[in-house]
Design an enzyme around this catalytic site. Structure first.
Site, PDB file in Angstrom:
ATOM      1  N   LYS A  30       1.794  -2.258  -1.271  1.00 58.06           N
ATOM      2  CA  LYS A  30       0.843  -2.153  -0.153  1.00 58.06           C
ATOM      3  C   LYS A  30       1.628  -2.392   1.128  1.00 58.06           C
ATOM      4  CE  LYS A  30      -0.470  -6.913  -0.883  1.00 58.06           C
ATOM      5  NZ  LYS A  30      -1.512  -7.843  -1.295  1.00 58.06           N
ATOM      6  N   ASP A  62       8.829  -7.577  -1.428  1.00 58.08           N
ATOM      7  CA  ASP A  62       8.069  -8.655  -2.050  1.00 58.08           C
ATOM      8  C   ASP A  62       7.866  -8.325  -3.524  1.00 58.08           C
ATOM      9  OD1 ASP A  62       5.902 -10.319  -2.926  1.00 58.08           O
ATOM     10  OD2 ASP A  62       5.502 -10.723  -0.818  1.00 58.08           O
ATOM     11  N   ASN A 116       3.614  -5.573   2.040  1.00 61.65           N
ATOM     12  CA  ASN A 116       4.802  -5.954   1.284  1.00 61.65           C
ATOM     13  C   ASN A 116       6.020  -5.087   1.612  1.00 61.65           C
ATOM     14  OD1 ASN A 116       3.480  -8.010   0.050  1.00 61.65           O
ATOM     15  ND2 ASN A 116       2.930  -6.835  -1.777  1.00 61.65           N
ATOM     16  N   ASP A 131       2.327  -4.444  -6.886  1.00 62.10           N
ATOM     17  CA  ASP A 131       1.683  -4.913  -5.658  1.00 62.10           C
ATOM     18  C   ASP A 131       2.176  -4.124  -4.440  1.00 62.10           C
ATOM     19  OD1 ASP A 131      -0.085  -6.452  -4.216  1.00 62.10           O
ATOM     20  OD2 ASP A 131       1.257  -8.177  -4.042  1.00 62.10           O
ATOM     21  N   THR A 156      -3.903  -6.842  -4.220  1.00 63.93           N
ATOM     22  CA  THR A 156      -5.125  -6.705  -3.447  1.00 63.93           C
ATOM     23  C   THR A 156      -5.966  -5.628  -4.095  1.00 63.93           C
ATOM     24  OG1 THR A 156      -3.799  -7.214  -1.526  1.00 63.93           O
ATOM     25  CG2 THR A 156      -5.966  -6.329  -1.114  1.00 63.93           C
TER      26      THR A 156
END
Ligand code: AMP
Length: 417
Positions: free
Chosen positions: A277, A293, A280, A275, A311
């Protein structure tokens, strides 16, 4: 505050890590965190659990009983404060004090108490057991026992889906500056992310890297879980990206180098982030990047077919197509991140909807604007390969001419575009 020596750094780390009570008999805190539980429907991917909206500045005067906080509030002082992470990375900068020789952690608005009155409820049964998270009983790395009363609480740093985040300082020496994140158990249960939270916590607590946000410990009460996190002095990278629209290639290259460094560490530990991005990523006191994160990360014994996550904009073809995936998903995301830093928006974004984005990802419909240098374009193209095996390995990313060029000359990324 004097510059931390290697010896004092080691002692300080030990003070936080080593259990005063060495309890290894308790239940180990198994895995994890925040954001969605497992997903099978691509449309659900668009839901972001951790609300990125920060608090309004802590101007409100609290008439509640506050924890002991010295000095006046200074919301702009945050980036100048020395932190535990700073000590860990041995790159201290002058501390800001409150005039009494104490680091100013700002004004506490009583938010933990106010919120605890009206938010959340006690959980029972299996959920209560799963969320009885306490790092002092962790099997792998037990810490000392922590309680809310061990800290002076300062200014609010932000608000997440499950609770608030505050700047705190340990009351006993050495007086660490940390971020304390509160999560409401009943809301975790409602969102069905108990396992994910456990996994995230377990993964993050075992990681030690300058570009991975450190989790020093965690504890809980009837309604809440508290995470003692490394304080990211310069806040969210996402905010910087929004502020500037895009980053210079120099700044982008420095961040991508730091990301590649952190990802290589994670992959060596068989952790896939999944994840990556801007939302985070946090920034340390010197502007250095911190992966903050681990809500979607997994231990990777081998290939996986899944449960989508993240996402849509950052998902690789193999994940949007529901195929098996491995750690190479993070290489794709690194390519997306490189593009977004330089261009200002992710490469496959399509405002007509997620179906359109999905198609563009599956086709690798990559359109790089002319303003992007040839070297950066080369790196982006080498990472955004449909065939995950063809993606440039992290070691080669770190040796890529675009990265090397800026690494040698790069000043701190903090505060400048
Ligand atoms: P989260 O629940 O992780 O989304 O956090 C909510 C907000 O709190 C973030 O958007 C940040 O602005 C802030 N925050 C979270 N963790 C930290 C940290 N370790 N250091 C500084 N600010 C943080």
């Amino acid at each position: 505050m004097a510059m931390a020596t290697v010896g004092s750094v080691t002692r300080q780390i030990a003070a936080l890590e080593i259990s005063s009570k060495q309890n290894t008999t308790g239940k180990s805190a198994k895995p994890t965190h925040q954001k969605q539980g497992s997903q099978t429907n691509v449309s659900k991917l668009l839901t972001k659990f951790a609300a990125p909206n920060p608090f309004p500045e802590s101007k409100s005067k609290s008439n509640l009983k506050t924890h002991h906080v010295k000095g006046s509030s200074s919301s702009s002082s945050i980036s100048k404060l020395p932190t535990a992470s700073q000590k860990l990375t041995r790159t201290p900068s002058p501390p800001q004090t409150d005039g009494q020789g104490e680091i100013d952690i700002g004004h506490y608005d009583g938010g933990f108490e106010i919120e605890n009155e009206k938010r959340g409820e006690a959980v029972h049964g299996e959920a209560a057991e799963q969320l009885a998270l306490d790092s002092s009983t962790s099997k792998s790395r037990p810490t000392r026992e922590w309680h809310l009363t061990d800290f002076d609480i300062g200014r609010p740093l932000g608000k997440g889906k499950f609770g608030r985040v505050y700047m705190i300082r340990t009351k006993t020496e050495p007086r660490y500056i940390l971020a304390l994140k509160c999560l409401y158990k009943s809301e975790i249960v409602q969102s069905r992310v108990e396992k994910q939270i456990r996994r995230e916590i377990e993964i993050q607590q075992n990681l030690r890297h300058p570009h991975v946000l450190r989790l020093y410990g965690y504890f809980h009460d009837e309604k809440r879980i508290f995470l003692m996190l490394e304080f990211a002095g310069k806040g969210e990278l996402y905010k910087q990206l929004t502020k500037y629209g895009s980053f210079s290639e120099r700044r982008s290259a420095v961040y991508i180098d730091q990301m590649a460094d952190a990802l290589a560490y994670l992959h060596a530990k068989h952790v896939i982030h999944r994840d990556i991005k801007p939302e985070n990523l946090l920034l340390g006191i010197n502007g250095e990047l911190k992966i903050g994160d681990f809500g979607w990360s997994v231990h990777a014994p081998g290939n996986r077919r899944t449960t989508l996550c993240g996402t849509l904009d950052y998902l690789p073809p193999e994940m949007v197509e529901g195929k098996e995936h491995n750690e190479k998903v993070d290489l794709w995301a690194l390519g997306v991140l490189t593009y977004e830093f330089i261009v200002g928006s992710p490469p496959f974004e399509d405002l007509t909807g997620y179906n359109a984005t999905y198609k563009r990802i599956a086709k690798v419909d990559l359109r790089i604007p002319p303003k992007v240098s040839a070297a950066a374009r080369d790196l982006i193209e080498k990472l955004l390969q449909y065939d995950s095996e063809k993606r440039l390995p992290l070691a080669d990313v770190r040796q890529h001419p675009w990265i090397v060029r800026y690494r040698t000359k790069a000043p701190s990324t903090g505060g400048t575009q």
